[in-house]
Design an enzyme around this catalytic site. Sequence first.
Site, PDB file in Angstrom:
ATOM      1  N   GLY A   1      40.705  44.931  29.396  1.00 47.62           N
ATOM      2  CA  GLY A   1      41.450  44.466  30.574  1.00 47.62           C
ATOM      3  C   GLY A   1      40.711  44.764  31.862  1.00 47.62           C
TER       4      GLY A   1
ATOM      5  N   GLY B   1      39.675  51.104  56.074  1.00 46.55           N
ATOM      6  CA  GLY B   1      39.418  49.727  55.632  1.00 46.55           C
ATOM      7  C   GLY B   1      40.694  48.908  55.562  1.00 46.55           C
TER       8      GLY B   1
ATOM      9  N   LYS C   1      50.359  45.450  41.513  1.00 45.89           N
ATOM     10  CA  LYS C   1      51.490  44.530  41.681  1.00 45.89           C
ATOM     11  C   LYS C   1      52.773  45.150  41.128  1.00 45.89           C
ATOM     12  CE  LYS C   1      48.950  42.998  43.524  1.00 45.89           C
ATOM     13  NZ  LYS C   1      47.496  43.154  43.751  1.00 45.89           N
TER      14      LYS C   1
ATOM     15  N   VAL D   1      36.753  50.444  51.403  1.00 45.63           N
ATOM     16  CA  VAL D   1      35.774  49.692  52.205  1.00 45.63           C
ATOM     17  C   VAL D   1      34.951  48.725  51.346  1.00 45.63           C
ATOM     18  CG1 VAL D   1      35.623  51.431  54.029  1.00 45.63           C
ATOM     19  CG2 VAL D   1      34.101  51.587  52.043  1.00 45.63           C
ATOM     20  N   GLY D   2      35.552  48.242  50.283  1.00 46.78           N
ATOM     21  CA  GLY D   2      34.865  47.260  49.457  1.00 46.78           C
ATOM     22  C   GLY D   2      34.470  47.810  48.104  1.00 46.78           C
TER      23      GLY D   2
ATOM     24  N   GLU E   1      40.197  50.140  60.761  1.00 49.50           N
ATOM     25  CA  GLU E   1      39.347  49.014  60.355  1.00 49.50           C
ATOM     26  C   GLU E   1      38.164  48.890  61.299  1.00 49.50           C
ATOM     27  OE1 GLU E   1      38.919  46.634  57.940  1.00 49.50           O
ATOM     28  OE2 GLU E   1      37.315  45.902  59.233  1.00 49.50           O
TER      29      GLU E   1
ATOM     30  N   GLY F   1      35.619  51.054  28.456  1.00 48.74           N
ATOM     31  CA  GLY F   1      36.917  51.618  28.821  1.00 48.74           C
ATOM     32  C   GLY F   1      37.970  50.777  28.136  1.00 48.74           C
TER      33      GLY F   1
ATOM     34  N   HIS G   1      64.051  20.030  47.885  1.00 49.29           N
ATOM     35  CA  HIS G   1      64.838  20.736  48.891  1.00 49.29           C
ATOM     36  C   HIS G   1      65.947  21.502  48.199  1.00 49.29           C
ATOM     37  CE1 HIS G   1      66.853  21.565  52.677  1.00 49.29           C
ATOM     38  NE2 HIS G   1      67.974  21.179  52.099  1.00 49.29           N
TER      39      HIS G   1
HETATM   40  P1  NAD Z   1      37.340  44.221  51.327  1.00 48.98           P
HETATM   41  O1  NAD Z   1      35.950  43.763  51.455  1.00 48.98           O
HETATM   42  O2  NAD Z   1      38.446  43.231  51.161  1.00 48.98           O
HETATM   43  O3  NAD Z   1      37.735  45.100  52.595  1.00 48.98           O
HETATM   44  C1  NAD Z   1      37.022  46.227  53.010  1.00 48.98           C
HETATM   45  C2  NAD Z   1      37.368  46.473  54.458  1.00 48.98           C
HETATM   46  O4  NAD Z   1      36.783  47.692  54.875  1.00 48.98           O
HETATM   47  C3  NAD Z   1      36.844  45.378  55.378  1.00 48.98           C
HETATM   48  O5  NAD Z   1      37.897  44.962  56.214  1.00 48.98           O
HETATM   49  C4  NAD Z   1      35.733  46.084  56.137  1.00 48.98           C
HETATM   50  O6  NAD Z   1      35.548  45.567  57.431  1.00 48.98           O
HETATM   51  C5  NAD Z   1      36.279  47.510  56.160  1.00 48.98           C
HETATM   52  N1  NAD Z   1      35.251  48.515  56.463  1.00 48.98           N
HETATM   53  C6  NAD Z   1      33.963  48.530  56.043  1.00 48.98           C
HETATM   54  N2  NAD Z   1      33.328  49.601  56.568  1.00 48.98           N
HETATM   55  C7  NAD Z   1      34.231  50.263  57.334  1.00 48.98           C
HETATM   56  C8  NAD Z   1      34.186  51.433  58.132  1.00 48.98           C
HETATM   57  N3  NAD Z   1      33.035  52.114  58.291  1.00 48.98           N
HETATM   58  N4  NAD Z   1      35.301  51.844  58.764  1.00 48.98           N
HETATM   59  C9  NAD Z   1      36.451  51.134  58.633  1.00 48.98           C
HETATM   60  N5  NAD Z   1      36.556  49.999  57.892  1.00 48.98           N
HETATM   61  C10 NAD Z   1      35.458  49.585  57.241  1.00 48.98           C
HETATM   62  O7  NAD Z   1      37.334  45.279  50.140  1.00 48.98           O
HETATM   63  P2  NAD Z   1      38.525  46.012  49.377  1.00 48.98           P
HETATM   64  O8  NAD Z   1      39.803  45.889  50.126  1.00 48.98           O
HETATM   65  O9  NAD Z   1      38.005  47.369  49.083  1.00 48.98           O
HETATM   66  O10 NAD Z   1      38.637  45.160  48.043  1.00 48.98           O
HETATM   67  C11 NAD Z   1      37.514  45.064  47.165  1.00 48.98           C
HETATM   68  C12 NAD Z   1      37.517  43.759  46.413  1.00 48.98           C
HETATM   69  O11 NAD Z   1      38.602  43.706  45.518  1.00 48.98           O
HETATM   70  C13 NAD Z   1      37.618  42.574  47.358  1.00 48.98           C
HETATM   71  O12 NAD Z   1      36.654  41.623  47.032  1.00 48.98           O
HETATM   72  C14 NAD Z   1      38.993  42.055  47.127  1.00 48.98           C
HETATM   73  O13 NAD Z   1      39.094  40.639  47.284  1.00 48.98           O
HETATM   74  C15 NAD Z   1      39.307  42.483  45.689  1.00 48.98           C
HETATM   75  N6  NAD Z   1      40.753  42.686  45.555  1.00 48.98           N
HETATM   76  C16 NAD Z   1      41.554  41.592  45.454  1.00 48.98           C
HETATM   77  C17 NAD Z   1      42.926  41.763  45.397  1.00 48.98           C
HETATM   78  C18 NAD Z   1      43.814  40.557  45.308  1.00 48.98           C
HETATM   79  O14 NAD Z   1      43.355  39.502  44.873  1.00 48.98           O
HETATM   80  N7  NAD Z   1      45.083  40.641  45.706  1.00 48.98           N
HETATM   81  C19 NAD Z   1      43.480  43.024  45.492  1.00 48.98           C
HETATM   82  C20 NAD Z   1      42.639  44.098  45.625  1.00 48.98           C
HETATM   83  C21 NAD Z   1      41.265  43.921  45.659  1.00 48.98           C
END
Ligand code: NAD
Length: 448
Positions: free
Chosen positions: A35, A169, A47, A258-259, A192, A32, A437
């Site tokens: 980046g 999530g 962001k 959800v991840g 959540e 793709g 400060h």
């Molecule tokens: P995450 O793992 O951070 O969160 C997923 C959430 O979904 C969890 O709180 C989990 O408990 C919830 N969940 C799981 N099954 C569920 C269900 N059946 N019903 C309701 N909730 C449920 O994953 P994400 O938010 O999808 O992010 C993915 C990855 O991308 C992470 O590792 C994250 O750190 C990374 N990311 C980082 C940044 C950043 O650095 N600012 C920004 C976006 C994403």
Amino acid sequence: MRLVIIGAGPGGYETAVEAAKAGLEVTIISDGPVGGTCLNEGCIPTKTLCHSAELIEAAKSAAQYGVQVNFEGLDLSKALSRKDEVVGQLRSGVEFLLKGKGISLVYGKASFKDAHTVVVDSQEIEADYVIIATGSSSACLPIPGKEYTVTSTQMLSPESVPQRLCIIGAGVIGLEFASIYNSFGSEVTVLEFCKEILPRFDVDLAKRLKQSLSKKGISIETSACVQSVSKTGSGYEVTYLKKEKESVVEADMVLMAVGRRPNVSSVNLDDIGVEYTPKGIKVGSDMRTSVPHIFAIGDVTGGIMLAHAATFQGKVALDAILAEAGLPCEARHIDLSIIPAAVFTSPEAAMVGLTEEDCEAGGLAVRCLKSRYQSNGKAVSMGQTDGFCKMIISQEDGRILGCHIFGAHSADLVQELSALMAMGATLEDFRGMVHAHPTLSEVLQSIS
Ligand code: NAD
């Protein structure tokens, strides 16, 4: 020495540049735009929209600061085209960087023909070493109606701002979009599964962030197990169970957040003997896989899915390759156990190191020192007093084990503690450091 890198996200392309500087002959393969997820559909576009959301909040509250603004609302197409421009500009920068270092950039889907040959379309590329940096993809709950949900990528280019948005999530992605779309004018509900939001973050921090988002009008249901999504005449219904009671959220758009799952199945690992599970490619401390000349970095290893983690894992892998090949290599020690993380909600939240819960679970005796933004002069001047800091200190030797900050610019503030922790600093060392400060960094200094 020929190095092939599969994947041009922040792990892949930054490692490619370093490897070329070190004198390797580098080919990087991308299926793709360069980046990866971070630049094209993750960190950077999100962001950019966060910044539009912040400006909305600033415009709405400007009168409090004696500034008269006629706020006429969000121009979505302008905000989206600016986001595309930002991504385009940075993407050209990466392409320019790769070209400038003499790296061969091949577009297409890579697959191993054998352990030393990678194939892209009909082109065969021989390698002495390979680094797999193929990233991850959005996970989806196996529930009825999952096809009605959208991914975070689709949330970056909506046709319109949904009046009602339901987010499944309350992790990093869910909360960042909750914050953005709340500012854009959507009525947001977050469901959540766990009993607290941001399950991997410190519970105190998560609770305060939840309170703050709720005050802004975002509805957050924790301990909510989503059962199904169904289509109605006017939108969708998301059904969830909480304490055995079934409830329904009505929405015009449903985000599944959800991840993410490591992309382990795309490069033919089975034929070359690289060990992996659905949770990621197995690697050692130097990011080496079960096949000695093949390394894996970033999301595909299933560890901490953060762009900067991938970049530094790439440096570790490259150091191992250079050392093994007897090539000159910068003497550096990279501590992959100290990786700061941030959530760009409004206000932000950030962390590094262990949480109080981690210490409890590991039987570590600690004390927790805290401070608040509300007594910080800069925060009061900025009108951003919603925030707190918690530092975790080892009882045994006074070392700083973790820092958790919720509040304005916390993503930048946490870096100071990250640097100190990387050098093994104690609370006493930190106490001896002068903070300017008036700055928000004095929030850290005032912990007690
Ligand atoms: P995450 O793992 O951070 O969160 C997923 C959430 O979904 C969890 O709180 C989990 O408990 C919830 N969940 C799981 N099954 C569920 C269900 N059946 N019903 C309701 N909730 C449920 O994953 P994400 O938010 O999808 O992010 C993915 C990855 O991308 C992470 O590792 C994250 O750190 C990374 N990311 C980082 C940044 C950043 O650095 N600012 C920004 C976006 C994403």
